[in-house]
Design a protein around this motif. Structure first.
Motif, PDB file in Angstrom:
ATOM      1  N   LEU A   1      -2.394  98.901  66.151  1.00 44.94           N
ATOM      2  CA  LEU A   1      -1.391  97.922  65.729  1.00 44.94           C
ATOM      3  C   LEU A   1       0.022  98.326  66.157  1.00 44.94           C
ATOM      4  O   LEU A   1       0.826  97.473  66.538  1.00 44.94           O
ATOM      5  CB  LEU A   1      -1.461  97.690  64.221  1.00 44.94           C
ATOM      6  N   ASP A   2       0.336  99.611  66.132  1.00 45.74           N
ATOM      7  CA  ASP A   2       1.644 100.059  66.629  1.00 45.74           C
ATOM      8  C   ASP A   2       1.764  99.813  68.131  1.00 45.74           C
ATOM      9  O   ASP A   2       2.817  99.392  68.618  1.00 45.74           O
ATOM     10  CB  ASP A   2       1.879 101.535  66.307  1.00 45.74           C
ATOM     11  N   ALA A   3       0.687 100.071  68.882  1.00 46.95           N
ATOM     12  CA  ALA A   3       0.704  99.822  70.328  1.00 46.95           C
ATOM     13  C   ALA A   3       0.821  98.325  70.617  1.00 46.95           C
ATOM     14  O   ALA A   3       1.536  97.913  71.540  1.00 46.95           O
ATOM     15  CB  ALA A   3      -0.555 100.401  70.976  1.00 46.95           C
ATOM     16  N   TRP A   4       0.127  97.500  69.834  1.00 47.47           N
ATOM     17  CA  TRP A   4       0.198  96.039  69.943  1.00 47.47           C
ATOM     18  C   TRP A   4       1.636  95.567  69.717  1.00 47.47           C
ATOM     19  O   TRP A   4       2.191  94.808  70.518  1.00 47.47           O
ATOM     20  CB  TRP A   4      -0.777  95.457  68.923  1.00 47.47           C
ATOM     21  N   ARG A   5       2.246  96.042  68.629  1.00 44.08           N
ATOM     22  CA  ARG A   5       3.630  95.659  68.308  1.00 44.08           C
ATOM     23  C   ARG A   5       4.587  96.088  69.422  1.00 44.08           C
ATOM     24  O   ARG A   5       5.437  95.314  69.867  1.00 44.08           O
ATOM     25  CB  ARG A   5       4.068  96.286  66.984  1.00 44.08           C
ATOM     26  N   SER A   6       4.460  97.305  69.880  1.00 40.66           N
ATOM     27  CA  SER A   6       5.348  97.809  70.921  1.00 40.66           C
ATOM     28  C   SER A   6       5.233  96.980  72.201  1.00 40.66           C
ATOM     29  O   SER A   6       6.245  96.633  72.819  1.00 40.66           O
ATOM     30  CB  SER A   6       5.012  99.276  71.211  1.00 40.66           C
ATOM     31  N   ALA A   7       4.012  96.639  72.589  1.00 44.46           N
ATOM     32  CA  ALA A   7       3.813  95.856  73.814  1.00 44.46           C
ATOM     33  C   ALA A   7       4.355  94.438  73.664  1.00 44.46           C
ATOM     34  O   ALA A   7       4.935  93.883  74.602  1.00 44.46           O
ATOM     35  CB  ALA A   7       2.332  95.837  74.186  1.00 44.46           C
ATOM     36  N   ILE A   8       4.194  93.840  72.486  1.00 41.66           N
ATOM     37  CA  ILE A   8       4.761  92.502  72.249  1.00 41.66           C
ATOM     38  C   ILE A   8       6.281  92.568  72.322  1.00 41.66           C
ATOM     39  O   ILE A   8       6.916  91.742  72.981  1.00 41.66           O
ATOM     40  CB  ILE A   8       4.298  91.941  70.885  1.00 41.66           C
ATOM     41  N   ASP A   9       6.856  93.556  71.648  1.00 44.20           N
ATOM     42  CA  ASP A   9       8.318  93.681  71.619  1.00 44.20           C
ATOM     43  C   ASP A   9       8.913  93.901  73.013  1.00 44.20           C
ATOM     44  O   ASP A   9      10.064  93.546  73.265  1.00 44.20           O
ATOM     45  CB  ASP A   9       8.738  94.811  70.685  1.00 44.20           C
ATOM     46  N   ARG A  10       8.132  94.491  73.926  1.00 41.85           N
ATOM     47  CA  ARG A  10       8.586  94.737  75.302  1.00 41.85           C
ATOM     48  C   ARG A  10       8.196  93.600  76.247  1.00 41.85           C
ATOM     49  O   ARG A  10       8.459  93.677  77.440  1.00 41.85           O
ATOM     50  CB  ARG A  10       7.984  96.042  75.843  1.00 41.85           C
ATOM     51  N   TYR A  11       7.536  92.556  75.741  1.00 38.16           N
ATOM     52  CA  TYR A  11       6.964  91.474  76.535  1.00 38.16           C
ATOM     53  C   TYR A  11       6.134  92.058  77.684  1.00 38.16           C
ATOM     54  O   TYR A  11       6.421  91.872  78.868  1.00 38.16           O
ATOM     55  CB  TYR A  11       8.025  90.514  77.081  1.00 38.16           C
ATOM     56  N   ALA A  12       5.070  92.767  77.296  1.00 39.42           N
ATOM     57  CA  ALA A  12       4.159  93.399  78.246  1.00 39.42           C
ATOM     58  C   ALA A  12       2.733  92.924  77.955  1.00 39.42           C
ATOM     59  O   ALA A  12       1.946  93.639  77.340  1.00 39.42           O
ATOM     60  CB  ALA A  12       4.273  94.916  78.139  1.00 39.42           C
ATOM     61  N   PRO A  13       2.397  91.683  78.363  1.00 43.83           N
ATOM     62  CA  PRO A  13       1.089  91.112  78.027  1.00 43.83           C
ATOM     63  C   PRO A  13      -0.109  91.959  78.445  1.00 43.83           C
ATOM     64  O   PRO A  13      -1.104  92.032  77.714  1.00 43.83           O
ATOM     65  CB  PRO A  13       1.089  89.765  78.746  1.00 43.83           C
ATOM     66  N   GLU A  14      -0.048  92.608  79.593  1.00 41.31           N
ATOM     67  CA  GLU A  14      -1.169  93.456  80.034  1.00 41.31           C
ATOM     68  C   GLU A  14      -1.324  94.670  79.116  1.00 41.31           C
ATOM     69  O   GLU A  14      -2.445  95.122  78.856  1.00 41.31           O
ATOM     70  CB  GLU A  14      -0.983  93.886  81.487  1.00 41.31           C
TER      71      GLU A  14
ATOM     72  N   TYR B   1      -0.637  86.130  75.397  1.00 42.66           N
ATOM     73  CA  TYR B   1       0.680  86.732  75.171  1.00 42.66           C
ATOM     74  C   TYR B   1       1.650  86.451  76.312  1.00 42.66           C
ATOM     75  O   TYR B   1       2.859  86.381  76.090  1.00 42.66           O
ATOM     76  CB  TYR B   1       0.548  88.216  74.858  1.00 42.66           C
ATOM     77  N   ALA B   2       1.153  86.242  77.526  1.00 48.31           N
ATOM     78  CA  ALA B   2       2.041  85.875  78.639  1.00 48.31           C
ATOM     79  C   ALA B   2       2.646  84.493  78.414  1.00 48.31           C
ATOM     80  O   ALA B   2       3.738  84.201  78.910  1.00 48.31           O
ATOM     81  CB  ALA B   2       1.274  85.912  79.958  1.00 48.31           C
ATOM     82  N   SER B   3       1.958  83.647  77.648  1.00 44.53           N
ATOM     83  CA  SER B   3       2.452  82.295  77.393  1.00 44.53           C
ATOM     84  C   SER B   3       3.474  82.237  76.254  1.00 44.53           C
ATOM     85  O   SER B   3       4.042  81.180  75.996  1.00 44.53           O
ATOM     86  CB  SER B   3       1.286  81.358  77.073  1.00 44.53           C
ATOM     87  N   GLN B   4       3.707  83.361  75.595  1.00 43.88           N
ATOM     88  CA  GLN B   4       4.665  83.402  74.486  1.00 43.88           C
ATOM     89  C   GLN B   4       6.072  83.663  75.022  1.00 43.88           C
ATOM     90  O   GLN B   4       6.242  84.225  76.101  1.00 43.88           O
ATOM     91  CB  GLN B   4       4.276  84.505  73.492  1.00 43.88           C
ATOM     92  N   PRO B   5       7.105  83.283  74.254  1.00 42.62           N
ATOM     93  CA  PRO B   5       8.471  83.548  74.709  1.00 42.62           C
ATOM     94  C   PRO B   5       8.726  85.053  74.851  1.00 42.62           C
ATOM     95  O   PRO B   5       8.307  85.832  73.992  1.00 42.62           O
ATOM     96  CB  PRO B   5       9.346  82.977  73.585  1.00 42.62           C
ATOM     97  N   PRO B   6       9.392  85.470  75.920  1.00 41.88           N
ATOM     98  CA  PRO B   6       9.682  86.899  76.102  1.00 41.88           C
ATOM     99  C   PRO B   6      10.492  87.492  74.947  1.00 41.88           C
ATOM    100  O   PRO B   6      10.422  88.693  74.700  1.00 41.88           O
ATOM    101  CB  PRO B   6      10.487  86.948  77.399  1.00 41.88           C
ATOM    102  N   GLU B   7      11.232  86.649  74.235  1.00 40.78           N
ATOM    103  CA  GLU B   7      12.051  87.130  73.123  1.00 40.78           C
ATOM    104  C   GLU B   7      11.230  87.461  71.872  1.00 40.78           C
ATOM    105  O   GLU B   7      11.749  88.037  70.915  1.00 40.78           O
ATOM    106  CB  GLU B   7      13.094  86.058  72.743  1.00 40.78           C
ATOM    107  N   MET B   8       9.967  87.067  71.842  1.00 40.51           N
ATOM    108  CA  MET B   8       9.162  87.245  70.632  1.00 40.51           C
ATOM    109  C   MET B   8       8.990  88.727  70.285  1.00 40.51           C
ATOM    110  O   MET B   8       8.751  89.558  71.149  1.00 40.51           O
ATOM    111  CB  MET B   8       7.771  86.620  70.821  1.00 40.51           C
ATOM    112  N   THR B   9       9.165  89.012  68.999  1.00 41.63           N
ATOM    113  CA  THR B   9       8.920  90.347  68.462  1.00 41.63           C
ATOM    114  C   THR B   9       8.010  90.192  67.248  1.00 41.63           C
ATOM    115  O   THR B   9       7.820  89.084  66.736  1.00 41.63           O
ATOM    116  CB  THR B   9      10.222  91.053  68.045  1.00 41.63           C
ATOM    117  N   VAL B  10       7.454  91.303  66.780  1.00 48.64           N
ATOM    118  CA  VAL B  10       6.566  91.235  65.617  1.00 48.64           C
ATOM    119  C   VAL B  10       6.775  92.459  64.738  1.00 48.64           C
ATOM    120  O   VAL B  10       7.066  93.552  65.220  1.00 48.64           O
ATOM    121  CB  VAL B  10       5.080  91.113  66.049  1.00 48.64           C
TER     122      VAL B  10
END
Length: 153
Positions: free
Chosen positions: A13-26, A55-64
């Motif tokens: 979950l920490d890795a998931w959050r970090s990747a979302i916050d960085r807009y890194a879908p892969e 996640y690539a279809s989400q806004p790059p600004e999205m954080t969680v």
């Protein structure tokens, strides 16, 4: 919740959050197993390519942000988590999206990965405190319809 269950959940979950916050879908997809069942807020997908596309279809600004509400060990290498997640959109004129996640993480070699991910909209806390009956469907009389169908032709 045990310390080991929370630790099993926090890693992915920490890795998931970090990747979302960085807009890194892969990188988000890499947190999931190859055969992960993923149900976001639109039709489900199976596998990492679908997770990356979602996640690539989400806004790059999205954080969680998230917090673990409950956990259960289902097997030595499998943990279930119930998680509150708040998706925010800094810089955009968009309200946060508040959801609950049910995740199942599975040990994959030396790492824990998400094997199942299901989102549901969060019910407001005040609705959860209402007396019994207020969240139930009204009585329509007679026998209830079977799940998924109507009674009769």
């Amino acid at each position: 919740m045990t310390t080991s269950e929370v630790a099993a959940l926090r890693g992915p979950l920490d890795a998931w959050r970090s990747a979302i916050d960085r807009y890194a879908p892969e990188d988000v997809a890499a947190v999931f197993t190859e055969d992960a069942v993923f149900q976001g807020l639109r039709p489900y997908t199976v596998g990492r390519p679908g997770v990356a596309a979602y996640y690539a279809s989400q806004p790059p600004e999205m954080t969680v942000s998230y917090r673990i509400l409950e956990s259960r060990r289902l097997a030595p290498d499998v943990v279930l988590g119930w998680v509150a997640a708040d998706f925010s959109f800094p810089g955009l004129d968009r309200a946060p999206v508040l959801v609950n996640l049910t995740v199942v993480v599975r040990r994959d070699g030396d790492a824990w990965r998400i094997a199942h991910y299901h989102v549901s909209p969060r019910i407001a806390e005040d609705r959860l405190q209402q007396p019994a009956g207020l969240l139930e469907l009204p009585d329509r009389g007679g026998d209830p319809a079977p799940l998924g169908g109507q009674v009769g032709p």
